[in-house]
Design an enzyme around this catalytic site. Structure first.
Site, PDB file in Angstrom:
ATOM      1  N   HIS A 174      12.507  -0.487 -12.374  1.00 42.99           N
ATOM      2  CA  HIS A 174      12.295  -1.927 -12.579  1.00 42.99           C
ATOM      3  C   HIS A 174      12.305  -2.613 -11.217  1.00 42.99           C
ATOM      4  O   HIS A 174      13.308  -2.552 -10.502  1.00 42.99           O
ATOM      5  CB  HIS A 174      13.420  -2.476 -13.467  1.00 42.99           C
ATOM      6  CG  HIS A 174      13.338  -3.963 -13.734  1.00 42.99           C
ATOM      7  ND1 HIS A 174      14.183  -4.585 -14.621  1.00 42.99           N
ATOM      8  CD2 HIS A 174      12.544  -4.944 -13.241  1.00 42.99           C
ATOM      9  CE1 HIS A 174      13.900  -5.880 -14.676  1.00 42.99           C
ATOM     10  NE2 HIS A 174      12.916  -6.126 -13.830  1.00 42.99           N
TER      11      HIS A 174
ATOM     12  N   HIS B 267       0.813  -1.219   0.000  1.00 40.10           N
ATOM     13  CA  HIS B 267       0.000   0.000   0.000  1.00 40.10           C
ATOM     14  C   HIS B 267       0.853   1.279   0.000  1.00 40.10           C
ATOM     15  O   HIS B 267       1.907   1.354   0.625  1.00 40.10           O
ATOM     16  CB  HIS B 267      -0.918   0.018   1.226  1.00 40.10           C
ATOM     17  CG  HIS B 267      -0.157   0.089   2.519  1.00 40.10           C
ATOM     18  ND1 HIS B 267       0.193   1.267   3.117  1.00 40.10           N
ATOM     19  CD2 HIS B 267       0.365  -0.894   3.291  1.00 40.10           C
ATOM     20  CE1 HIS B 267       0.869   1.022   4.221  1.00 40.10           C
ATOM     21  NE2 HIS B 267       1.002  -0.289   4.346  1.00 40.10           N
TER      22      HIS B 267
END
Ligand SMILES: CC(C)(COP(=O)(O)OP(=O)(O)OC[C@H]1O[C@@H](n2cnc3c(N)ncnc32)[C@H](O)[C@@H]1OP(=O)(O)O)[C@@H](O)C(=O)NCCC(=O)NCCS
Length: 215
Positions: free
Chosen positions: A147, A138
């Site tokens: 990446h 979250h």
């Protein structure tokens, strides 16, 4: 069913996986891929079209969409903006086997690989790779061209800077910031903020390279 036509940019290992993800979602028609290196005549069943000089012709022929499928963050950034400049529109490549919260926010040109989980209120900006089995919890913020490698776990409220690379199976504890164009080694445990342009490795993660080029 009408499906929008997409060209894949890149023909390496990352492109193989991206093509597979797009095919498994069955939302787009893949017309082929471009590459600057010598290629087989096709990759995962889609044809090699030549190098990027073919792109204006493809646009004239009605191919409006693209996905840059190279793992190199710096090159992916460059190609992403080149294709937009030419008049193409980026798509997202989302595996049907990923789980993305409806409360997460995604930019453009993003791949989310199988088994990845993106939880509520995470924000994934443009041209990011969320690789196989990685977890973005979250309120994380992943800036453009980053990446997150296979199996990496980001706890809640982690910020990842532009172009940063978070290596396979690394773990990042809550509320950490990883600076732009930095590299986190495979298996690292990141328990303190990582400045920009450095490489950190180990448990706990420590700096081994103090000044990276953008990569
Ligand atoms: C961190 C990394 C980028 C460093 O690469 P590099 O700059 O070529 O560094 P080197 O291989 O020269 O290693 C430098 C030192 O760091 C150590 N090291 C490198 N990677 C390490 C890691 N992941 N964990 C612990 N130590 C590591 C090496 O043992 C070496 O130590 P030494 O100087 O005591 O011998 C690379 O090892 C790595 O972990 N890459 C992640 C790969 C990955 O996740 N790929 C996913 C593809 S989808």
């Amino acid at each position: 069913m009408h499906r929008n036509k997409v060209v894949i940019i890149g023909g390496g290992g990352h492109a193989k996986v991206v093509i597979d993800v797009i095919q498994s979602a069955d939302t787009y028609e893949l017309v082929g891929f471009t590459s600057h290196s010598d290629q087989e005549s096709n990759l995962s069943g889609i044809p090699y079209l030549g190098d990027d000089s073919i792109l204006p012709t493809l646009l004239e022929e009605g191919v409006q969409y693209f996905f840059v499928a190279t793992g190199n963050n710096r090159l992916r950034k460059k190609l992403f903006y080149q294709l937009i400049e030419l008049g193409f529109t980026p798509i997202n490549a989302i595996s049907p086997f990923a789980r993305i919260s409806p409360f997460a926010k995604l930019g453009r040109g993003i791949v989310v690989m199988p088994g990845a989980v993106i939880n509520a209120y995470a924000v994934i900006e443009d041209n990011v790779i969320i690789n196989t089995l990685s977890g973005i919890d979250h309120d994380c913020l992943i800036k453009p061209h980053a990446h997150i490698a296979p199996g990496a776990s980001l706890a809640g409220c982690v910020n990842v800077g532009e172009g940063a690379f978070v290596g396979m199976k690394s773990s990042v504890i809550p509320e950490i910031s990883i600076g732009e164009w930095s590299v986190v080694g495979a298996g690292a445990a990141v328990i303190s903020d990582v400045p920009s342009y450095v490489t950190v490795v180990g448990v706990p993660a420590k700096k081994i390279i103090v000044r990276n080029e953008e990569r």
